[in-house]
Design an enzyme around this catalytic site. Structure first.
Site, PDB file in Angstrom:
ATOM      1  N   LYS A   1      32.625 -24.059 -33.907  1.00 21.99           N
ATOM      2  CA  LYS A   1      31.559 -24.925 -34.421  1.00 21.99           C
ATOM      3  C   LYS A   1      31.152 -24.541 -35.846  1.00 21.99           C
ATOM      4  O   LYS A   1      30.853 -25.420 -36.664  1.00 21.99           O
ATOM      5  CB  LYS A   1      30.357 -24.892 -33.494  1.00 21.99           C
ATOM      6  CG  LYS A   1      29.584 -23.601 -33.444  1.00 21.99           C
ATOM      7  CD  LYS A   1      28.364 -23.722 -32.547  1.00 21.99           C
ATOM      8  CE  LYS A   1      27.576 -22.420 -32.526  1.00 21.99           C
ATOM      9  NZ  LYS A   1      27.030 -22.062 -33.851  1.00 21.99           N
TER      10      LYS A   1
ATOM     11  N   ARG B   1      31.760 -15.303 -23.093  1.00 23.45           N
ATOM     12  CA  ARG B   1      31.830 -14.314 -24.176  1.00 23.45           C
ATOM     13  C   ARG B   1      33.144 -13.540 -24.118  1.00 23.45           C
ATOM     14  O   ARG B   1      33.518 -12.869 -25.079  1.00 23.45           O
ATOM     15  CB  ARG B   1      30.683 -13.295 -24.083  1.00 23.45           C
ATOM     16  CG  ARG B   1      29.271 -13.823 -24.171  1.00 23.45           C
ATOM     17  CD  ARG B   1      29.037 -14.699 -25.347  1.00 23.45           C
ATOM     18  NE  ARG B   1      29.217 -16.099 -24.974  1.00 23.45           N
ATOM     19  CZ  ARG B   1      29.327 -17.105 -25.838  1.00 23.45           C
ATOM     20  NH1 ARG B   1      29.292 -16.858 -27.124  1.00 23.45           N
ATOM     21  NH2 ARG B   1      29.472 -18.352 -25.431  1.00 23.45           N
TER      22      ARG B   1
ATOM     23  N   GLN C   1      24.775 -24.350 -23.278  1.00 21.99           N
ATOM     24  CA  GLN C   1      24.473 -23.027 -23.825  1.00 21.99           C
ATOM     25  C   GLN C   1      23.017 -22.917 -24.266  1.00 21.99           C
ATOM     26  O   GLN C   1      22.671 -22.040 -25.065  1.00 21.99           O
ATOM     27  CB  GLN C   1      25.409 -22.720 -24.996  1.00 21.99           C
ATOM     28  CG  GLN C   1      26.875 -22.667 -24.606  1.00 21.99           C
ATOM     29  CD  GLN C   1      27.769 -22.248 -25.756  1.00 21.99           C
ATOM     30  OE1 GLN C   1      27.722 -21.101 -26.220  1.00 21.99           O
ATOM     31  NE2 GLN C   1      28.580 -23.169 -26.235  1.00 21.99           N
TER      32      GLN C   1
END
Length: 768
Positions: A32, A598, A248
């Protein structure tokens, strides 16, 4: 440089999109930041947009610096006039520029930090004659901040309860004091811009004309005020480039509202949506597991995450006996993987609450492995932990003037700095250490001293308590002594101020209480020595080869080759505070999703059979999130039948194993086996040494058989029901079953965790 080269198809579509409203739903690890920076460079170079007409907003200074650096590389230099920064920084600059149009502020206004804010709150409480113990300053400030995040002014604030009425009064006085001091707090920076635009449309029009393109990072973390500001800036041109992922959104507790993504679709009906689904971080196994977890959330935006790293190592799942076993096994696994050429920096250990770090830190210290703690103070260096240890040190050693000065007025007992200085001088004049002098003041009626009135009363009362603790320490365990100190100084009320931080601080104290209760025969001096040795971890190497320890909240935006997620139990993850709120529970699921994504190469998940919480060791219930993981992606024994068998063997009024023929029956072994439960998946046990459960843990607790009762015809309680317990208060039933001759009810009590109760004894009242 071709700005679209080396971008995948979805990234190219986003970067080269025409002006207008565009929502880029960016899955984890999908690049992103790369898309945002390339979009800004594309606007400037290919679409010939002046940097002066571009605003890019993010949430952290670190993210802003990273974006600036990348843009400079793409454009061979910094574009002049580009307005990029955090919401707070951009709003502060705007308010400085428009200060002449502000009603209540001058050009040189200052920005108050948290310490300044609390000082103003305390002043307001005093002026309003409100008790700061009943209405803690942190709680009042939290209420005010929440109001500002929702764009509610003091005049618009509506109280719905007694505490809310206090917040309303304090809020009004607080804002008045800020204005008198020509000051704003961080929330004011954004709210005042929104109010300025509302009150003076011509000012808003100038900025709408200036900023033809508004880009925002981490859009799912915006609050109501920030979203309103973005709507104002985009005006009629509606050229907003929002990058985010509702899956998220994990910062609801500080005002973030993932529903702003839904609001985006409502307010920009002509908008386009582009999904960034290609992941550049994780294996497909990790992504598939994460998708299976998050798809259960009601507001999940379906995405098919994929990667060029097909397959991958299965997710390892292990049930430990308790938190110490869990931590020791993690360390053993890391040591084993390091022998296979893994670097110490490759590992991260994640947990839901800061209090969980204590057992993990101690395991690293015992193994001599370095670690770095992210986003929190090391356990034994936390203020509340140091406070209580100082009390114990002072009880053990009346010569300890450092501990004396730390605790003399903690919690506040009316002994100010002047009285403290006078007392220390009086003690020194008599050739005594302060604690010795305090004992004499409290126990010797003939002692000559200069204290009168309130000062004497406060010193005498504290001295009397201190003398009693000294006597008590000679005949009770460290845990019992600690209980007495905590109760008599009312330390819980001192810490719990209605905020999550206050609850976490009390949880840390209860974690210390759990350590004190491990060995009832340990002398106070030995306990303090043990704690001191562990506390020296401050000096551990925090550079190369250090494993990262951090909460799941702090893990956002980070990545690691190998991730351990611990404490996957009801009451921890999901947290007990989320049990009776669907939105809160959904955020807990998102938190787990963030933790999973992660990891680059491998994930190790763990939960404990027993866990010490709030000073009490009890059987834990595996997290509901574990059942969402497909069997094909998991290596290790799943909680399920084995857990049911464990529950069936338990006492109907508690969680101690039943006995058979005078011998304890472990909940997961035969009646003759005294070992803690183990699974076939014991990570890192490749050295030929005994498994952690066998070599480090005490045998299970023992208890006599309960009295026989008539079996109920059917279960009275059901999952989701609200119940009330005479001691624990209100809670939510999360599991119930008829077992043995009673009904076993598992209840989540907010702030207290999970309790397993026998219906015939608990006398639970159904309240909903």
């Amino acid at each position: 440089m071709d700005l679209l080269a080396n971008l995948n198809e979805a990234q190219r579509a986003a970067v080269s999109a025409p002006a207008g409203a565009l929502l880029v739903v960016a899955g984890p690890g999908s690049g992103k930041t790369r898309v945002l920076t390339h979009r800004i460079a594309y606007l400037i170079r290919e679409m010939r947009v002046s940097p002066w007409h571009i605003m890019a907003v993010t949430f952290t200074n670190k993210a802003a610096r990273e974006m600036e650096h990348r843009i400079e590389q793409l454009l061979d230099g910094r574009p002049q006039g580009l307005n990029m920064g955090t919401f707070h920084a951009i709003c502060a600059r705007l308010l400085r520029r428009e200060v002449d149009t502000l009603t209540h502020y001058q050009r040189d206004f200052v920005i108050f930090d948290t310490a300044d804010q609390l000082q103003v709150i305390k002043q307001a409480l005093a002026e309003l004659n409100l008790d700061d113990k009943k209405f803690p300053p942190n709680k009042m400030l939290n209420g005010i901040s929440n109001a500002k995040n929702d764009l509610i002014t003091p005049a618009e604030y509506v109280a719905t309860n007694y505490t809310g009425a206090a917040v309303q009064r304090v809020y009004e006085r607080y804002q008045m004091t800020l204005r008198v001091n020509n000051a704003m707090d961080f929330d004011d920076l954004m709210m005042n811009v929104v109010l300025l635009f509302d009150e003076q449309p011509e000012v808003m029009a100038r900025y709408q004309e200036r900023y033809h393109h508004v880009l925002v990072d981490e859009f799912q973390d915006t609050n109501a005020t920030q979203y309103r500001l973005l709507r104002q800036l985009t005006g009629d041109h509606n050229s907003i480039f929002a990058v985010g992922d509702s899956d998220q959104s994990i910062y609801k507790w500080r005002g973030a509202d993932y529903r702003n993504i839904q609001n985006f679709y409502r307010d920009y009906p002509a908008s386009r949506t582009i999904l960034l689904e290609q992941n550049y971080r994780s294996t497909q196994v990790i992504l598939d597991a994460a998708i299976e977890v998050i798809r259960h959330n009601r507001d999940h935006i379906p995405k098919k995450l994929f990667t060029e790293r097909p397959g991958g190592t299965k997710i390892s799942l292990r049930e430990a006996y308790n938190e110490s076993d869990e931590a020791a096994t993690i360390v053993d696994t890391i040591e084993s993987l390091m022998l296979k050429n893994r670097n110490g920096n490759d590992f991260a250990v994640m947990y839901r609450t800061n209090a969980q770090s204590r057992a993990i830190e101690e395991a690293f210290v015992q193994a001599g492995l370095p670690y770095r703690l992210v986003g929190a103070t090391q356990f034994y260096q936390r203020r509340e932990v140091k406070d209580i240890i100082a009390y114990l040190r002072l009880i053990h050693n009346p010569l300890d003037a450092v501990s004396f000065n730390r605790v003399l007025n903690v919690p506040t007992r009316g002994i100010g700095q002047q009285t403290q200085a006078q007392f220390n001088a009086w003690a020194a004049a008599g050739g005594r250490q302060p604690a010795e002098a305090l004992l004499r003041l409290a126990t010797d009626p003939d002692a000559q001293h200069p204290f009168t009135g309130r000062a004497y009363k406060a010193l005498y009362q504290f001295g009397s308590l201190y003398a009693a603790w000294r006597t008590l320490s000679e005949r009770v365990s460290v845990g019992e002594l600690l209980d007495a100190v905590l109760e008599q100084i009312n330390y819980r009320a001192y810490l719990e101020d209605g905020t999550e931080e206050g609850e976490d601080r009390w949880a840390n104290v209860m974690e210390l209480r759990g350590v004190a209760g491990v060995d009832s025969q340990m002398a106070l001096g030995d306990f303090l020595q043990q704690v001191s040795l562990v506390a020296e971890t401050d000096n551990l190497d925090s550079e190369a080869q250090a494993t990262t320890l951090l909460t799941l909240h702090a893990a956002k935006g980070l990545e690691f080759p190998v991730v351990f997620i611990t404490g996957l139990e009801e009451g921890l993850l999901p947290h007990s505070r989320s049990m009776d709120d669907e939105d809160e529970l959904a955020e807990e699921r998102r938190l787990f999703y963030v933790g999973l994504t992660r990891a680059k190469d491998a994930i190790y998940l763990s939960h404990a059979f027993r866990r010490t919480s709030w000073g009490d060791s009890s059987v834990a219930v595996p997290s509901r999130f574990l059942s969402d993981l497909p069997d094909a992606l998991v290596d290790g024994q799943r909680p399920g039948n084995r857990r049911r068998e464990s529950i069936d063997r338990m006492s109907t009024w508690g969680d101690k194993p039943r006995t058979s023929g005078g011998r304890p029956t472990s909940p997961s072994t035969s009646s003759g086996d005294r070992r803690p439960p183990v699974t076939n998946n014991v990570w890192g046990n490749s050295s030929g040494r005994p498994a952690q459960d066998e070599r480090r843990l005490p045998p299970p607790n023992t208890a006599g058989d309960p009295p026989r009762r008539e079996r109920p015809v059917s279960a009275r309680y059901k999952t989701g029901q609200k119940v009330r317990h005479a001691k624990f208060g209100d809670g939510t039933v999360i599991e119930t079953k008829v077992t043995g001759s009673d009904e076993e009810v598992v209840v989540a009590f907010p702030g207290l965790g999970i309790k397993r109760l026998a219906a015939s004894i608990a006398a639970l009242e159904i309240i909903e």
